[in-house]
Each structure stands twice: as C-alpha cells, then as structure tokens.
Scaffold this motif. Structure first.
Motif: not given
Length: 291
Positions: A129-132, A274-276, A280-284
C-alpha cells in the motif's frame, strides 16, 4: 502520562523537521549549496546543544564505545540531511518527502537483516500500500512526466539513512542524558558532512551575515530542537511508536511546499498521501505491538 510527554516530543520534532525541505529549497534561490547548508546547520546545532550540555552540568556520560556509537548515529543523521537537501535541488520538495517516507519499509528490512525480525504478512501488505500510495502521491503516473532520476535516487538514499538513524537512535545511548546524546549525534553529523564535502565547504564564499541567518534558523528549527526531542523521546517510546508519530513530517512537508514554494497538489496526490499515512501508521502499529 509520562509516555504521552515523550510522544508529544517526538511528534513536535517531526513537525519541525517536516518544514525544512521547503526552506532549504528557498535558500537555493540565494545561490547556496546543499553541502554548506547541511554542514553549517549541523555545526551550529552541535555548538548550541554543546552549550546546553555545559549548562546542564554533570550527568551520565557514555563510555568510549557508547561515544563512538552515538557519533555513528550522527553520521546517519548527517547523511540523511545532506542527501535529502541535495535531492530537493533536482526534484520538487513534495516529491522528495514522498520518497523520504520510504524509510518505514527500509526500517523493516534493516530489522530483518540485522536483528532477524522477519516481517509478517500484515507488514508486507502495508508495504504494498505504501508503494501504491507513493506512485499516487508523487504523481508518477502523470502522462509525459519529467523528473530527475538523480534527485530521485538521492531522496531514496536519504530515506535509507533515515531508517538507519531511527533504528540506531532507539537502541543506542538509552542511559545517556539527552544533552550529551544529541550533542554527540550532531557532532558526528557535522564531521560526516564535512568529510564528504570538504573541498566544496572550504571553497564556499557565502559565509556572511545573510548566510549565517539562514544557517542559524535551519539549525535551531530543523536540527537542534528536533534532535534534542528525538534523543529524549525515541528511546522512551521505541522505534515503532516513534515512526508512527514521525509520519507527521509527510503532511507538514507537503503543506509547506504548497504554502512556501507554491507547489501544486492534485486530488490524486492527496489520495496517495492518505493511503501512505494510513499504511505507515498500520505497519508501525504492528511493529510497536511486537516491541
């Protein structure tokens, strides 16, 4: 309540750091170079933080190994600033911050390679999702888009060194007072930038009152205060939570690029942002649960 205080410190440091790319790019219009800006900023910050250390008096001091470790942490911070500042001389400040935010998955890669903490499926999904989001926020699908590959690679390199800085900062010098820790970090930063760019820095002829004003502003707002806040806050709340809070740099940098540099922002870029931020928040968040 104590963790809330340290979380606010990291958040404020991220906000201040997020403003820097726009002001650095603005300084280029006066003929200044990334090397002299980054070095002067780090050197002045080291002097200011060293003054705080002298005023604070005695405290826990690092041993020789700890001292070297903190200088090396500073090297990663110095490389991050220099590479990032170099990148905004080739690409827009908004694109540079989009690429810088790749430090989130770089930190996952470092923890996997160095500390054998293999990322799980949720982390891999959020990286996708970060890459998208990166492609959308950077407006990289725009027909006929032209940008500097050199600037892009410099920004990507800065995101890697930023990941090194965050991971190392969370593990090194935990028992050292923030005054000593941040002073050593910025000393290592200044030394690294100078060693890489000594010929450019020595031959620069911009060291006048106007340049000093720019350097002092950047040193206080973009280096001294954030470095002190990160040095005090990151070890207390951990790298995972810190990385979540430091994503505030992203919208702040985009907003500053819009207000200070009048860089356009499209609805597609806002959606990508917003996607990034969400990814990022979910991953961390998942990273913080493991720590």
């Amino acid at each position: 309540m104590k963790n809330l205080k340290y979380s606010f410190m990291v958040l404020l440091g991220g906000i201040l750091y997020g403003t820097m790319s726009s002001f650095v790019k603005l300084s280029y219009s006066r003929g200044y170079y990334a090397a002299e800006i980054a070095f002067s900023q780090a050197l002045l910050a080291a002097l200011l933080l060293g003054t705080c250390l002298l005023i604070a008096g005695k405290g826990e001091k690092p041993d020789r190994k700890g001292l070297l470790s903190l200088l090396l942490v500073g090297s990663s911070a110095g490389l991050t600033n220099f590479l990032y500042y170099q990148s905004v001389s080739y690409i827009s400040a908004s694109l540079a911050i989009v690429i810088l935010m790749q430090f989130t998955w770089f930190s996952l890669l470092l923890e996997w390679l160095i500390f054998r903490q293999r990322p799980g499926r949720p982390a891999l999904v959020t990286v996708a999702f970060i890459l998208v989001g990166t492609v959308m926020a950077g407006d990289l699908l725009q027909p006929g888009l032209s940008f500097s590959w050199q600037g892009l690679m410099l920004a990507l390199a800065s995101s890697f060194t930023y990941a090194v800085y965050i991971v190392a900062n969370s593990r090194v010098g935990k028992g050292v007072r923030w005054q000593a820790k941040s002073t050593l970090i910025m000393t290592g930063s200044a030394l690294t930038i100078f060693l890489i760019n000594a010929p450019v820095i020595v031959s620069a002829n911009h060291f006048g009152y106007t340049f000093l004003s720019w350097a002092l502003f950047l040193a206080i707002v973009g280096t001294t205060i954030p470095t002190a806040l990160f040095a005090a806050g990151i070890p207390k709340i951990g790298a995972g939570t810190s990385a979540i809070l430091m994503t505030i740099e992203f919208p702040v940098a985009i907003l500053c690029a819009y207000l200070v540099l009048q860089e356009a922002i499209s609805p597609l870029q806002i959606t990508g942002m917003m996607i990034m931020l969400a990814a990022i928040s979910v991953m961390n968040y998942y990273k913080s649960l493991k720590n």
